[in-house]
Design a protein around this motif. Sequence first.
Motif, PDB file in Angstrom:
ATOM      1  N   ARG A 146     -29.694  14.397  18.746  1.00 53.31           N
ATOM      2  CA  ARG A 146     -28.332  14.207  18.234  1.00 53.31           C
ATOM      3  C   ARG A 146     -27.902  15.530  17.601  1.00 53.31           C
ATOM      4  N   LYS A 147     -27.132  16.286  18.358  1.00 49.58           N
ATOM      5  CA  LYS A 147     -26.680  17.584  17.853  1.00 49.58           C
ATOM      6  C   LYS A 147     -25.258  17.405  17.313  1.00 49.58           C
ATOM      7  N   GLY A 148     -25.157  17.279  15.997  1.00 49.98           N
ATOM      8  CA  GLY A 148     -23.847  16.984  15.423  1.00 49.98           C
ATOM      9  C   GLY A 148     -23.434  15.566  15.757  1.00 49.98           C
ATOM     10  N   ALA A 149     -24.366  14.621  15.612  1.00 48.82           N
ATOM     11  CA  ALA A 149     -24.051  13.197  15.800  1.00 48.82           C
ATOM     12  C   ALA A 149     -24.883  12.398  14.807  1.00 48.82           C
ATOM     13  N   THR A 150     -24.292  11.329  14.286  1.00 45.67           N
ATOM     14  CA  THR A 150     -24.922  10.519  13.242  1.00 45.67           C
ATOM     15  C   THR A 150     -25.676   9.352  13.859  1.00 45.67           C
ATOM     16  N   PRO A 151     -26.930   9.097  13.438  1.00 44.56           N
ATOM     17  CA  PRO A 151     -27.625   7.905  13.916  1.00 44.56           C
ATOM     18  C   PRO A 151     -26.856   6.654  13.467  1.00 44.56           C
ATOM     19  N   ALA A 152     -26.656   5.703  14.384  1.00 46.48           N
ATOM     20  CA  ALA A 152     -25.846   4.518  14.047  1.00 46.48           C
ATOM     21  C   ALA A 152     -26.438   3.258  14.671  1.00 46.48           C
ATOM     22  N   SER A 153     -27.779   3.090  14.527  1.00 44.96           N
ATOM     23  CA  SER A 153     -28.372   1.847  15.022  1.00 44.96           C
ATOM     24  C   SER A 153     -27.891   0.694  14.135  1.00 44.96           C
ATOM     25  N   ARG A 154     -28.082  -0.533  14.590  1.00 46.49           N
ATOM     26  CA  ARG A 154     -27.525  -1.685  13.870  1.00 46.49           C
ATOM     27  C   ARG A 154     -27.973  -1.701  12.407  1.00 46.49           C
ATOM     28  N   GLY A 155     -27.004  -1.724  11.503  1.00 49.03           N
ATOM     29  CA  GLY A 155     -27.303  -1.807  10.069  1.00 49.03           C
ATOM     30  C   GLY A 155     -27.587  -0.472   9.399  1.00 49.03           C
ATOM     31  N   GLU A 156     -27.647   0.612  10.197  1.00 47.32           N
ATOM     32  CA  GLU A 156     -27.957   1.924   9.605  1.00 47.32           C
ATOM     33  C   GLU A 156     -26.724   2.487   8.897  1.00 47.32           C
ATOM     34  N   LEU A 157     -26.934   2.974   7.673  1.00 52.52           N
ATOM     35  CA  LEU A 157     -25.816   3.471   6.872  1.00 52.52           C
ATOM     36  C   LEU A 157     -25.618   4.973   7.074  1.00 52.52           C
ATOM     37  N   GLY A 158     -24.371   5.405   6.951  1.00 46.03           N
ATOM     38  CA  GLY A 158     -24.092   6.829   7.113  1.00 46.03           C
ATOM     39  C   GLY A 158     -22.810   7.214   6.421  1.00 46.03           C
ATOM     40  N   ILE A 159     -22.561   8.521   6.380  1.00 48.10           N
ATOM     41  CA  ILE A 159     -21.304   9.034   5.817  1.00 48.10           C
ATOM     42  C   ILE A 159     -20.744  10.058   6.810  1.00 48.10           C
ATOM     43  N   ILE A 160     -19.503   9.868   7.216  1.00 53.35           N
ATOM     44  CA  ILE A 160     -18.847  10.743   8.198  1.00 53.35           C
ATOM     45  C   ILE A 160     -17.687  11.440   7.502  1.00 53.35           C
ATOM     46  N   PRO A 161     -17.819  12.743   7.170  1.00 54.84           N
ATOM     47  CA  PRO A 161     -16.762  13.432   6.413  1.00 54.84           C
ATOM     48  C   PRO A 161     -15.560  13.780   7.286  1.00 54.84           C
ATOM     49  N   GLY A 162     -14.400  14.001   6.629  1.00 54.63           N
ATOM     50  CA  GLY A 162     -13.202  14.441   7.349  1.00 54.63           C
ATOM     51  C   GLY A 162     -13.097  15.948   7.246  1.00 54.63           C
ATOM     52  N   SER A 163     -12.312  16.411   6.261  1.00 57.34           N
ATOM     53  CA  SER A 163     -12.246  17.845   5.952  1.00 57.34           C
ATOM     54  C   SER A 163     -12.063  17.919   4.451  1.00 57.34           C
ATOM     55  N   MET A 164     -11.837  19.120   3.909  1.00 54.72           N
ATOM     56  CA  MET A 164     -11.699  19.215   2.442  1.00 54.72           C
ATOM     57  C   MET A 164     -10.415  18.547   1.932  1.00 54.72           C
ATOM     58  N   THR A 165      -9.497  18.214   2.843  1.00 60.72           N
ATOM     59  CA  THR A 165      -8.281  17.505   2.399  1.00 60.72           C
ATOM     60  C   THR A 165      -8.142  16.134   3.049  1.00 60.72           C
TER      61      THR A 165
END
Length: 463
Positions: free
Chosen positions: A352-371
Motif C-alpha cells: 500500500r503505497k500511499g493507501a490506508t489499510p481498511a479491513s472490516r472494523g479497522e480504524l484510520g485517519i484520512i487527512p485533507g489539507s492544512m485548510t
Amino acid sequence: MGNKLKGKDLIKLGFPKNNSINIALGQINRYRKREKKERILEEAKEVLLNPGKFQNNPIWGKVVEGLIKPVEVKLHQLKNTRAPFTIYGENEIDEQAKYQLYDALKLPIAVAGALMPDAHVGYGLPIGGVLATENAVIPYGVGVDIGCRMCLTIYPIKTSYLKGKKHQLENILSNHTKFGMYETHDKKHDHEIFERQEFNDIPLLKRLKVKAFKQLGTSGGGNHFVEFGKVTITDVHNEWNLDIGEYIGVLSHSGSRGLGANIAKHYTYLATKQCPLPKNVQHLAWLDLNTHDGQEYWLAMNLAGDYAKACHDDIHYRIGKLLGSKAVAKIENHHNFAWKETINEKECIVHRKGATPASRGELGIIPGSMTAPGFIVRGLGNDKSLNSASHGAGRLHSRRKCKEKFTKSDIKQQLKTHDVTLIGGGIDEAPMAYKDIKKVMNNQQELVEVLGTFTPKIVRMDK
C-alpha cells in the motif's frame, strides 16, 4: 600475503569459480574490511566446510545462498495481460498514474491491484496504488518513507482552548516539534525499539542505529506535519465510547526518517541488480522473499515501520505532557508498507503505497489539507480495494507546479479564510496543491465509514 582480500584467495580455499566469489567479496568489503585478512579467510573456510551453520548469518548467509542456491538473475518481461484491478474515483485520477498501475499489474508476480481516489504519479507504483504480489516485495512499491503514517490523539479539552490558549499551543509546536534533516530534540528519549535484535543482526541497521536514536520523535520535510485542531465525533457507536461532540486533537504525519530512507535505497539497489526489468518499469524491481536479501528487507521494513510508530508515540507523549491532559482516544495507521494478507485464498504480499489499510472494523485517519478537514474512518473490508482506502486528499499539482502557480500571499489568503495558523511550510505544500477531500471521500463510500472529522487550526511543518 597482501592485506586486501582478492578472489584468488577464496579460490585457493576451494570456493567455486562462480558468483559466490563476487558476493563474498562484496559482503566483506561492505561490512568487514577493517578486519584482518587471516581472520576473514578462517571464517570463509568454515563457511565452505559447514554452510548450513551460516545460513541465517547476516553477512555470510548471502554467501551461503550463492554457494547452495544462487539467486537466478534474468531479464523479466511483462505479461501481456493485467492482473484483476479496481479503480475508485477514476475521473479524478490522471492517466499517467493509471498507466503506472497497469504496468505493475503486468508483472509476473502480480496477483491483483487497486487505485485509490487520491492517486497520483509516483516512482514505480503510483501514490494511492495497492498491489498484491506472490512471495515478492517491491521496495519502491512500499516507498522511500517506509511506515509513513498518521496518528491522531484526542483530548477531553474544550475547543475554545484553540483560540483562548492559541499562543501557548503555537509555542508547544514551535519549541517541541522538530522537522527536516537536521533538527533533533535537545533531550533525547530512549525507546524499547532500540533493543530490537535487527539492529544487531543486520549490518546496515547496525550502522543506522545512532542516527535513528537521534531522530526519534522528529518529523521529515515535505508534507509531514504536526497539528492542533478540532475533533468532531459524529458516530454515537464509536470504539472509544466518546459522546458526540467536539474535542481537541493532535494529528501528526511522518515516517521512519533516515532509517527508512536508507533501507529503501539499499534494498532498491539490490532489487534492481537481482531483478532486471524493461526500462519503463525498472522501479518495480522486486526481491523474492525466499532469498537472503528478500528476508532481510522484510525484517528491516518491519523494524522501520515500528520505528515510525515509536516516533509518533514520542511526539504525542511530549505534547500530551505539555497539555497536561490524559488522552481519551488514539487512532493511527501506516500508509507506505507491505503486509502478508490473504487474497483469493492465497497468501500474498499487499503493498500500500500511499493507501490506508481498511479491513472490516479497522480504524484510520484520512487527512485533507492544512485548510480542509480530515476524516476518522472505520474500514468496511472491501475485497475489490484489497481492503484499502485513500491516505489523504492526494495531490492535484506537483511541487514544481505549485511553485509556478501560487505565491505566499495566495497561501496567506487561504489560511486567513479558514482561520488556520501555519508555522513553517513552503509554497509546494499550499492547501491548493491538494484535491477536494470531500470528493475523494465521496468516491470511497464503499471502502470506509466516517466516525468523525479533524479540522486543523494550528499547523507546524518544516521551514
